[in-house]
Design a protein around this motif. Structure first.
Motif, PDB file in Angstrom:
ATOM      1  N   ASP A 120       0.738  -1.110   0.012  1.00 58.04           N
ATOM      2  CA  ASP A 120       0.005   0.021  -0.174  1.00 58.04           C
ATOM      3  C   ASP A 120       0.829   1.195  -0.015  1.00 58.04           C
ATOM      4  O   ASP A 120       0.538   2.371  -0.217  1.00 58.04           O
ATOM      5  CB  ASP A 120      -0.963   0.042   1.313  1.00 58.04           C
ATOM      6  N   ASP A 136      -4.120   7.797   2.416  1.00 56.16           N
ATOM      7  CA  ASP A 136      -4.795   7.728   1.221  1.00 56.16           C
ATOM      8  C   ASP A 136      -4.592   6.416   0.597  1.00 56.16           C
ATOM      9  O   ASP A 136      -3.866   5.701   1.275  1.00 56.16           O
ATOM     10  CB  ASP A 136      -4.293   8.864   0.411  1.00 56.16           C
ATOM     11  N   SER A 137      -5.286   6.040  -0.261  1.00 57.44           N
ATOM     12  CA  SER A 137      -5.155   4.610  -0.989  1.00 57.44           C
ATOM     13  C   SER A 137      -3.745   4.298  -1.382  1.00 57.44           C
ATOM     14  O   SER A 137      -3.333   3.112  -1.419  1.00 57.44           O
ATOM     15  CB  SER A 137      -5.986   4.518  -2.098  1.00 57.44           C
ATOM     16  N   THR A 138      -2.702   5.257  -1.580  1.00 59.98           N
ATOM     17  CA  THR A 138      -1.377   5.050  -1.865  1.00 59.98           C
ATOM     18  C   THR A 138      -0.608   4.907  -0.839  1.00 59.98           C
ATOM     19  O   THR A 138       0.667   4.393  -1.200  1.00 59.98           O
ATOM     20  CB  THR A 138      -1.047   6.161  -2.983  1.00 59.98           C
ATOM     21  N   MET A 166     -11.487   8.340   2.018  1.00 65.56           N
ATOM     22  CA  MET A 166     -12.300   7.365   0.955  1.00 65.56           C
ATOM     23  C   MET A 166     -11.890   8.208  -0.498  1.00 65.56           C
ATOM     24  O   MET A 166     -12.406   9.155  -0.743  1.00 65.56           O
ATOM     25  CB  MET A 166     -13.541   7.370   1.112  1.00 65.56           C
ATOM     26  N   ASN A 167     -11.091   7.765  -1.211  1.00 68.67           N
ATOM     27  CA  ASN A 167     -10.620   8.389  -2.650  1.00 68.67           C
ATOM     28  C   ASN A 167     -10.301   9.542  -2.214  1.00 68.67           C
ATOM     29  O   ASN A 167      -9.189  10.084  -1.721  1.00 68.67           O
ATOM     30  CB  ASN A 167     -11.794   8.212  -3.484  1.00 68.67           C
ATOM     31  N   LYS A 168     -10.809  10.766  -2.766  1.00 68.96           N
ATOM     32  CA  LYS A 168     -10.393  12.099  -2.865  1.00 68.96           C
ATOM     33  C   LYS A 168     -11.081  12.772  -1.860  1.00 68.96           C
ATOM     34  O   LYS A 168     -11.168  14.175  -1.411  1.00 68.96           O
ATOM     35  CB  LYS A 168     -10.577  12.723  -4.013  1.00 68.96           C
ATOM     36  N   CYS A 211     -17.415  16.535   5.625  1.00 68.13           N
ATOM     37  CA  CYS A 211     -16.603  16.056   4.256  1.00 68.13           C
ATOM     38  C   CYS A 211     -15.957  17.069   3.656  1.00 68.13           C
ATOM     39  O   CYS A 211     -16.364  18.315   3.519  1.00 68.13           O
ATOM     40  CB  CYS A 211     -17.797  15.507   3.261  1.00 68.13           C
ATOM     41  N   THR A 223      -9.721  16.228   0.058  1.00 69.66           N
ATOM     42  CA  THR A 223      -8.553  16.247   0.262  1.00 69.66           C
ATOM     43  C   THR A 223      -7.430  17.034  -0.322  1.00 69.66           C
ATOM     44  O   THR A 223      -6.380  17.641   0.179  1.00 69.66           O
ATOM     45  CB  THR A 223      -8.037  14.783   0.519  1.00 69.66           C
ATOM     46  N   GLU A 224      -7.616  17.248  -1.554  1.00 68.15           N
ATOM     47  CA  GLU A 224      -6.742  17.959  -2.355  1.00 68.15           C
ATOM     48  C   GLU A 224      -6.382  19.311  -2.213  1.00 68.15           C
ATOM     49  O   GLU A 224      -5.472  20.038  -2.244  1.00 68.15           O
ATOM     50  CB  GLU A 224      -6.959  17.450  -3.824  1.00 68.15           C
ATOM     51  N   ARG A 267     -19.749   4.326   3.448  1.00 69.19           N
ATOM     52  CA  ARG A 267     -19.969   3.335   2.471  1.00 69.19           C
ATOM     53  C   ARG A 267     -21.150   3.531   1.465  1.00 69.19           C
ATOM     54  O   ARG A 267     -22.167   3.984   1.863  1.00 69.19           O
ATOM     55  CB  ARG A 267     -20.546   2.289   3.462  1.00 69.19           C
ATOM     56  N   ASP A 268     -20.838   3.173   0.244  1.00 69.55           N
ATOM     57  CA  ASP A 268     -21.952   3.408  -0.881  1.00 69.55           C
ATOM     58  C   ASP A 268     -22.847   4.642  -0.750  1.00 69.55           C
ATOM     59  O   ASP A 268     -23.844   4.622  -0.838  1.00 69.55           O
ATOM     60  CB  ASP A 268     -22.932   2.164  -0.798  1.00 69.55           C
TER      61      ASP A 268
END
Length: 498
Positions: free
Chosen positions: A199, A251-253, A293-295, A308, A311-312, A333-334
């Motif tokens: 990750d 983040d996801s990375t 979650m994502n961005k 909410c 993030t960028e 979620r969803d």
């Protein structure tokens, strides 16, 4: 650890318990006061409470004290809860029955996790215990911390723990061997986050041993730290908050670290060098939980709101309101945002619009933990129960609502477009009229020019014609004079004859 550290740990533990007690009492008061109005047959308004079981699917009862933590297995059919009664319990979600009671800790439980066929629990008695889920037998007791354990993470290869003793530790989950002690924080360590190599950034995050696994800790000293998994040395210190770091996310990375703090802000960092990317300001009190979650990032605060963020850019795009106490936990979620709150209620929001879609009432005291599953939400409370709630239909409502909103927006856009086209046509008409007027003026001048030229020609012609006539007259006049002369001669001759 010396006696000073032990006293400090006991003091912190006492403060935490007192906070939970106040939280519980306040939540009870709010629950008693929170009522809805209805109009009776006589037309008078009366107050009534929402039915506790309106969306309730089942309740797990058995703890003799508040539930502090909760975990779920990979299949989603079994949960573990840890409570003030010094026990952990395993529950079958299909029947809501307690299948095993895990006894052995000498202090209240603070953290619990299910991984494969084993359960792991941490407690205020400074120990971690490993249990066999099928039998409920304690397989291993891990000791080493000098103060209550706050969090634990088991990856299968490693077991990480954090404690009020200012350290985090890494253990072998098979035999309990201590592998590393992560020292450097000046106050208690609470949040933990493990980022495995797959990750993390494979090129940028490299420590001196070429080990790319990353452990991140947050502390009441206002800093977060990343650690070398081989040497136990601190790699980067993320310093900048003016209050304790209460929650962590990445983040996801695995390249950007997010830290929520008691100073009311969230910060994003370059996880490799500690550079600050963004400071997220907007909460009015401590940020106690977050999820990325994502961005987008979702945060919960003791200012009684969830938010909410993008993030960028660091912009807050939505505020989820309606809470009457600290938002203790938040999950996305969803397309839905789920929250657990100190006002005893669980809530579900439309993530995009921020609209509150469903409120789950039924707990008597504050909610300390939540778990989100497809169409369902689990809440664990200081009232000693865990409840499973029905979330079905919310997404459909939002989709329908969204379709209606989109239709409204489309009609509004069409109306505005028609208005704009009308104004444009009106403007074009005015412009056309203006051009026509200018065009009319210009041709008239040309006509005058055209007319003036013949007139000039005629004038010149008229000027020339008299001259021509005069010249012609001279020629004609010469003939006339001859005739007259002849007639005069003839008359004179006749007179002579007479």
């Amino acid at each position: 650890m010396g006696s000073g550290s032990s006293k400090k740990a006991k003091q912190l533990e006492a403060e935490e318990r007192e906070f939970k007690k106040r939280n519980m009492q306040k939540g009870k008061a709010i629950d008693d006061e929170e009522e809805e109005e209805e109009v009776g047959e006589d037309g008078k308004k009366r107050k009534k409470k929402q039915k506790d079981d309106e969306f309730l699917l089942g309740t797990c009862k058995g703890h003799k004290g508040g539930i502090n933590c909760m975990g779920i297995n990979e299949d989603g059919n079994m949960i573990i809860t840890g409570g003030e009664d010094k026990t952990a319990r395993l529950w079958n979600l299909a029947t809501f029955e307690c299948t095993k009671v895990l006894k052995g800790h000498k202090g209240y439980l603070t953290c619990a996790q299910i991984l494969d066929e084993f359960c792991y629990t941490g407690a205020a008695d400074r120990t971690v215990r490993k249990w066999t889920a099928k039998t409920g037998v304690c397989e291993l007791v891990i000791e080493g911390h000098a103060a209550p354990i706050n969090r634990l993470i088991c990856t299968g290869d490693f077991l990480f723990t954090s404690s009020y003793d200012r350290t985090a530790m890494c253990w072998d989950p098979d035999d309990g061997e201590l592998l590393h002690i992560f020292r450097g924080h000046r106050r208690g360590v609470t949040p933990l986050m493990y980022i495995p190599a797959e990750d993390a950034l494979k090129d940028d995050v490299v420590d001196i041993e070429s080990n790319r696994d990353i452990l991140v800790t947050g502390s009441a000293d206002g800093t977060a730290r990343s650690w070398n998994m081989d040497s136990g040395d601190s790699l980067v210190t993320f310093k900048g908050h003016k209050g304790g770091v209460l929650c962590l996310a990445a983040d996801s990375t695995g390249s950007i670290l997010f830290t929520g703090s008691a100073d009311c802000t969230v910060r994003s960092w370059n996880i490799n060098n500690g550079e600050v990317f963004k400071v997220f300001e907007g909460h009015q009190s401590a940020v106690v939980c977050l999820q990325v979650m994502n961005k987008l990032m979702y945060t919960g605060s003791s200012d009684q709101t969830a938010k909410c963020w993008v993030t960028e850019f660091g912009d807050c795009t939505r505020t989820y309101q309606g809470h009457k106490h600290t938002v203790s936990t938040v999950r996305f979620r969803d397309g839905l945002v789920y929250t657990g709150c100190g006002d005893n209620c669980g809530r579900v929001y439309d993530a995009k619009s921020g609209a509150l879609k469903r409120t789950f009432k039924g707990h008597e005291y504050c909610i300390n933990a939540i778990l989100v599953m497809p169409q369902k939400m689990l809440t664990a409370s200081h009232d000693g129960t865990a409840k499973l709630w029905d979330c079905s239909g919310i997404k459909d409502e939002i989709t329908s609502f969204g379709d209606e909103e989109e239709e409204k927006e489309r009609k509004k856009a069409e109306k505005e477009e028609k208005k704009r086209q009308k104004e444009l046509k009106k403007k074009e008409k005015k412009e056309k009229e203006r051009l026509e007027k200018e065009k009319k003026k210009k041709p008239s001048n040309q006509t005058e020019d055209r007319e003036s030229l013949p007139e000039k020609n005629n004038f010149e012609k008229s000027e020339k014609e008299p001259e021509e006539k005069q010249d012609t007259g001279k020629e004609d006049g010469d003939g006339l004079d001859e005739d007259i002369s002849r007639e005069i001669d003839m008359i004179n001759k006749d007179m002579d004859d007479l």
